[in-house]
Design a protein around this motif. Structure first.
Motif, mmCIF file in Angstrom:
data_model
loop_
_atom_site.group_PDB
_atom_site.id
_atom_site.type_symbol
_atom_site.label_atom_id
_atom_site.label_comp_id
_atom_site.label_asym_id
_atom_site.label_seq_id
_atom_site.Cartn_x
_atom_site.Cartn_y
_atom_site.Cartn_z
ATOM 1 N N GLY A 57 0.772 -1.271 -0.098
ATOM 2 C CA GLY A 57 -0.156 0.002 -0.068
ATOM 3 C C GLY A 57 0.668 1.336 -0.085
ATOM 4 N N ALA A 58 0.499 2.123 0.886
ATOM 5 C CA ALA A 58 1.534 3.294 0.847
ATOM 6 C C ALA A 58 2.628 3.317 1.616
ATOM 7 C CB ALA A 58 0.531 4.404 1.828
ATOM 8 N N GLN A 59 2.888 2.101 2.067
ATOM 9 C CA GLN A 59 4.427 1.933 2.732
ATOM 10 C C GLN A 59 5.170 1.098 1.707
ATOM 11 O OE1 GLN A 59 3.493 -0.398 6.271
ATOM 12 N NE2 GLN A 59 2.278 1.089 6.925
ATOM 13 N N GLY A 60 4.810 1.178 0.555
ATOM 14 C CA GLY A 60 5.912 0.382 -0.451
ATOM 15 C C GLY A 60 7.003 1.522 -0.800
ATOM 16 N N THR A 61 7.808 1.122 -1.936
ATOM 17 C CA THR A 61 8.926 2.087 -2.237
ATOM 18 C C THR A 61 8.878 2.745 -3.593
ATOM 19 O OG1 THR A 61 10.126 0.102 -2.843
ATOM 20 C CG2 THR A 61 10.711 0.755 -0.490
ATOM 21 N N GLY A 62 7.839 2.390 -4.188
ATOM 22 C CA GLY A 62 7.788 2.684 -5.591
ATOM 23 C C GLY A 62 7.631 4.205 -5.793
ATOM 24 N N LEU A 63 7.691 4.851 -7.055
ATOM 25 C CA LEU A 63 7.433 6.300 -7.161
ATOM 26 C C LEU A 63 5.970 6.651 -6.754
ATOM 27 C CD1 LEU A 63 8.171 8.905 -8.162
ATOM 28 C CD2 LEU A 63 7.377 8.184 -10.481
ATOM 29 N N GLY A 64 4.859 5.967 -7.093
ATOM 30 C CA GLY A 64 3.482 6.314 -6.438
ATOM 31 C C GLY A 64 3.470 6.479 -4.924
ATOM 32 N N LEU A 75 0.033 17.860 3.756
ATOM 33 C CA LEU A 75 -1.469 17.984 4.495
ATOM 34 C C LEU A 75 -0.855 17.931 5.861
ATOM 35 C CD1 LEU A 75 -3.600 16.048 2.383
ATOM 36 C CD2 LEU A 75 -3.607 18.438 2.246
ATOM 37 N N ARG A 76 0.453 17.867 6.354
ATOM 38 C CA ARG A 76 0.867 17.466 7.523
ATOM 39 C C ARG A 76 0.282 16.116 8.365
ATOM 40 N NH1 ARG A 76 0.261 23.492 9.395
ATOM 41 N NH2 ARG A 76 2.094 24.544 8.482
ATOM 42 N N SER A 77 0.394 15.194 7.443
ATOM 43 C CA SER A 77 -0.223 14.013 7.661
ATOM 44 C C SER A 77 0.689 12.841 7.085
ATOM 45 C CB SER A 77 -1.507 13.780 7.056
ATOM 46 O OG SER A 77 -2.228 12.367 7.744
ATOM 47 N N GLU A 78 0.151 11.587 7.502
ATOM 48 C CA GLU A 78 0.999 10.448 6.666
ATOM 49 C C GLU A 78 0.023 9.469 6.256
ATOM 50 O OE1 GLU A 78 2.931 7.903 10.156
ATOM 51 O OE2 GLU A 78 3.822 9.758 9.815
ATOM 52 N N PRO A 79 0.268 8.667 5.331
ATOM 53 C CA PRO A 79 -0.708 7.693 5.000
ATOM 54 C C PRO A 79 -0.478 6.315 5.721
ATOM 55 C CG PRO A 79 1.089 7.747 3.456
ATOM 56 C CD PRO A 79 1.334 8.846 4.484
ATOM 57 N N VAL A 80 -1.829 5.781 6.315
ATOM 58 C CA VAL A 80 -1.776 4.647 7.359
ATOM 59 C C VAL A 80 -2.525 3.648 6.554
ATOM 60 C CG1 VAL A 80 -2.727 3.875 9.487
ATOM 61 C CG2 VAL A 80 -1.830 6.186 9.343
ATOM 62 N N THR A 81 -1.727 2.424 6.431
ATOM 63 C CA THR A 81 -2.319 1.176 5.962
ATOM 64 C C THR A 81 -2.828 0.414 6.876
ATOM 65 O OG1 THR A 81 -0.635 1.350 4.156
ATOM 66 C CG2 THR A 81 -1.741 -0.799 4.251
ATOM 67 N N ASP A 82 -4.149 -0.241 6.695
ATOM 68 C CA ASP A 82 -4.922 -1.042 7.633
ATOM 69 C C ASP A 82 -4.379 -2.635 7.210
ATOM 70 O OD1 ASP A 82 -6.491 -2.464 9.094
ATOM 71 O OD2 ASP A 82 -8.186 -1.179 8.477
ATOM 72 N N ALA A 88 -6.693 -3.368 0.514
ATOM 73 C CA ALA A 88 -5.933 -2.569 0.676
ATOM 74 C C ALA A 88 -6.975 -1.427 1.229
ATOM 75 C CB ALA A 88 -5.155 -1.887 -0.554
ATOM 76 N N ARG A 89 -6.447 -0.738 2.162
ATOM 77 C CA ARG A 89 -7.088 0.356 2.741
ATOM 78 C C ARG A 89 -6.031 1.315 3.147
ATOM 79 N NH1 ARG A 89 -10.853 -0.788 7.471
ATOM 80 N NH2 ARG A 89 -12.365 -1.234 5.993
ATOM 81 N N VAL A 90 -6.020 2.710 2.832
ATOM 82 C CA VAL A 90 -5.157 3.466 3.098
ATOM 83 C C VAL A 90 -5.833 4.835 3.619
ATOM 84 C CG1 VAL A 90 -3.217 5.310 2.192
ATOM 85 C CG2 VAL A 90 -3.504 2.838 1.312
ATOM 86 N N THR A 91 -5.442 5.403 4.635
ATOM 87 C CA THR A 91 -6.232 6.483 5.370
ATOM 88 C C THR A 91 -5.431 7.697 5.551
ATOM 89 O OG1 THR A 91 -7.790 4.926 6.382
ATOM 90 C CG2 THR A 91 -7.573 7.113 7.462
ATOM 91 N N ILE A 92 -5.611 8.696 5.411
ATOM 92 C CA ILE A 92 -5.101 9.881 5.479
ATOM 93 C C ILE A 92 -6.008 10.888 6.480
ATOM 94 C CG2 ILE A 92 -3.794 11.906 4.665
ATOM 95 C CD1 ILE A 92 -3.032 10.039 2.364
#
Length: 96
Positions: A57-64, A75-82, A88-92
């Motif tokens: 999810g948002a914890q990978g290492t790719g460009l996306g 946004l002063r946040s970070e993606p959280v993968t559940d 896949a579920r990503v929350t910001i």
């Protein structure tokens, strides 16, 4: 300002939906859900599917992934993968 936040959200949604469309349902159809909710303290963007769990999810290492993290940082946040979600579920969560 508000325009910068809107652009960041648009880029994040585009990256996460594109990723889900490419990988979540190989060879079949499925649902991709995008939800933006606001409570008294903050707003929460969630992008999720019930497809193949890539365990990255948002914890990978790719460009996306780097783009999503950079936009979330704006946004002063970070993606959280559940990790408990099937698929896949990503929350910001951010201040609107």
């Amino acid at each position: 300002g508000a325009t910068d936040k809107a652009v960041s959200l648009g880029v994040i949604v585009n990256e996460l939906v594109t990723n889900a469309a490419k990988y979540a349902y190989p060879g079949c159809r499925g649902e991709i859900r995008v939800r933006l909710a606001r409570d008294a303290d903050a707003a929460t963007l969630t992008v999720e599917d019930d497809g193949v769990d890539l365990s990255g999810g948002a914890q990978g290492t790719g460009l996306g992934t780097r783009v999503v993290k950079a936009m979330a940082a704006g946004l002063r946040s970070e993606p959280v993968t559940d990790a408990d979600h099937d698929g896949a579920r990503v929350t910001i969560r951010f201040q609107p």
